[in-house]
Design a protein around this motif. Structure first.
Motif, PDB file in Angstrom:
ATOM      1  N   PHE A  48       0.823  -1.209   0.000  1.00 54.22           N
ATOM      2  CA  PHE A  48       0.000   0.000   0.000  1.00 54.22           C
ATOM      3  C   PHE A  48       0.859   1.262   0.000  1.00 54.22           C
ATOM      4  O   PHE A  48       0.453   2.310  -0.504  1.00 54.22           O
ATOM      5  N   ALA A 103       0.585   4.209  -2.841  1.00 55.24           N
ATOM      6  CA  ALA A 103       0.405   5.619  -2.496  1.00 55.24           C
ATOM      7  C   ALA A 103       1.491   6.487  -3.106  1.00 55.24           C
ATOM      8  O   ALA A 103       1.239   7.629  -3.524  1.00 55.24           O
ATOM      9  N   MET A 143      -5.720   4.309   1.027  1.00 57.85           N
ATOM     10  CA  MET A 143      -4.463   3.872   1.638  1.00 57.85           C
ATOM     11  C   MET A 143      -4.369   4.308   3.101  1.00 57.85           C
ATOM     12  O   MET A 143      -3.781   3.615   3.932  1.00 57.85           O
ATOM     13  N   CYS A 155      -3.504   2.184   6.580  1.00 60.48           N
ATOM     14  CA  CYS A 155      -2.548   2.608   7.608  1.00 60.48           C
ATOM     15  C   CYS A 155      -3.174   2.581   8.996  1.00 60.48           C
ATOM     16  O   CYS A 155      -2.579   2.045   9.949  1.00 60.48           O
ATOM     17  N   GLU A 174      -7.057  -1.508  -0.437  1.00 62.63           N
ATOM     18  CA  GLU A 174      -5.862  -1.638  -1.269  1.00 62.63           C
ATOM     19  C   GLU A 174      -6.255  -1.953  -2.713  1.00 62.63           C
ATOM     20  O   GLU A 174      -5.691  -1.387  -3.664  1.00 62.63           O
ATOM     21  N   GLY A 191      -7.885   1.183  -4.290  1.00 60.53           N
ATOM     22  CA  GLY A 191      -6.850   2.156  -4.647  1.00 60.53           C
ATOM     23  C   GLY A 191      -6.107   1.750  -5.901  1.00 60.53           C
ATOM     24  O   GLY A 191      -5.816   2.592  -6.763  1.00 60.53           O
TER      25      GLY A 191
END
Length: 327
Positions: free
Chosen positions: A91, A95, A224, A228, A267, A270
């Motif tokens: 991830f 990003a 993302m 986290c 994930e 994204g």
């Protein structure tokens, strides 16, 4: 012994179905990846990180499904290290792919004859944006440095997770692993929030920037950030041994559901947000993105063409002089 709990837990039989589903979902992105190399209008060499991550995720979820269906492979330290390292860094790499895209948007919005490629997603601005060469210079310098700053997340993650096998038997190594994976994820979260703030700032301050493309990047970063935050919450747990199924082991049905919904799904979303659209058109990248360090810098093909043209001109001048001498 207190072993840092693997994020997502050790694959059990309950993990087989969702792992297969995600392997298939990532496989469905392959046609869009392939189109980047063979369809001229989509051809772009950006997003290498997300492309590699998408391909790798098919392997990762296939291995996770294999572990779920084969009890003998669940305690493999090699697979544990590889899968945990992949989940910890995938991830982050996705990003980071927002940086070259944002750079292209800012360069295109800075006016002048420096546009990488026009976009069919927005109307041309009238009047044309003001030429801002200083803005292009600053963003190029800053993004070159900022790309290196992401190593502050990658290096601790790699350094920590490669020790996972030793952490199963050594408490000091386990404690160090716990520290490093928190550092890696915490730094990644800070960098993502900074990038989101940067995007929001240029949306306000640069009238001519493509705000629709900026919102697309913000949406991807939001996915993302969810990953986290999930990781920072669940990494606090420890287990006495790998096959432990008690509190903090992330082996319950609820914990597994949270892993797939808050780590794996964001994930994939994204990745899809970057892979599925025509990135070349959406972010006006051209085939190579903004690779120049300064305005007017020539690429290899341009430099070669210019050198060939100079040689041709010199040859013609010599021939003209020789002809004049004969006369």
């Amino acid at each position: 012994l207190r072993i840092p709990t693997p994020v997502g837990g050790i694959p059990m039989h309950i993990d087989a179905a969702p792992s297969i589903v995600f392997a298939v979902l990532y496989g469905l992105l392959f046609p869009f990846i392939i189109s980047r190399f063979f369809i001229p209008g989509r051809r772009s060499m950006l997003l290498i990180n997300v492309i590699l991550c998408t391909v790798e995720r098919v392997v990762v979820y296939s291995l996770r499904a294999t572990q779920a269906l084969n009890p003998g492979r669940r305690t493999s330290s090699g697979l544990l290290i590889y899968l945990q390292l992949s989940f910890a860094q995938g991830f982050v790499q996705i990003a980071q792919d927002t940086i070259p895209l944002l750079r292209c948007l800012i360069v295109n919005a800075s006016g002048g004859p420096h546009h990488l490629e026009p976009s069919r997603y927005r109307k041309q601005l009238d009047p044309a944006p003001e030429d801002l060469p200083s803005a292009r210079k600053r963003v190029r310098i800053f993004t070159n440095i900022f790309n290196l700053v992401w190593l502050a997340s990658t290096i601790p993650g790699v350094a920590g997770f490669t020790k996972y096998g030793k952490a199963l038997h050594d408490q000091m190594v386990g404690d160090k692993l716990q520290e490093l994976r928190y550092v890696s994820t915490g730094v990644a979260l800070g960098l993502m929030l900074f990038t989101a703030a940067w995007i929001s700032t240029v949306m306000v301050r640069m009238r001519s920037i493509d705000k629709g493309a900026c919102r697309w990047l913000l949406l991807m970063l939001a996915c993302m950030v969810v990953v986290c935050i999930y990781r920072l919450v669940v990494m606090q747990y420890h287990i006495p041994e790998l096959l432990y199924t008690g509190a903090g082991s992330q082996q319950s049905a609820g914990a597994k559901a949270a892993f797939y919904l808050l780590h794996c799904l964001p994930e994939w979303i994204g990745s899809a947000l970057l892979v599925v659209p025509n990135t070349r058109q959406r972010f006006q990248t051209g085939p190579w993105g903004d690779w120049r360090n300064f305005d007017g810098q020539k690429g290899c093909a341009e430099a070669r063409k210019e050198a060939t043209e100079k040689k041709r001109q010199k040859r013609e001048e010599r021939e003209a002089k020789n002809n004049a001498a004969r006369v």
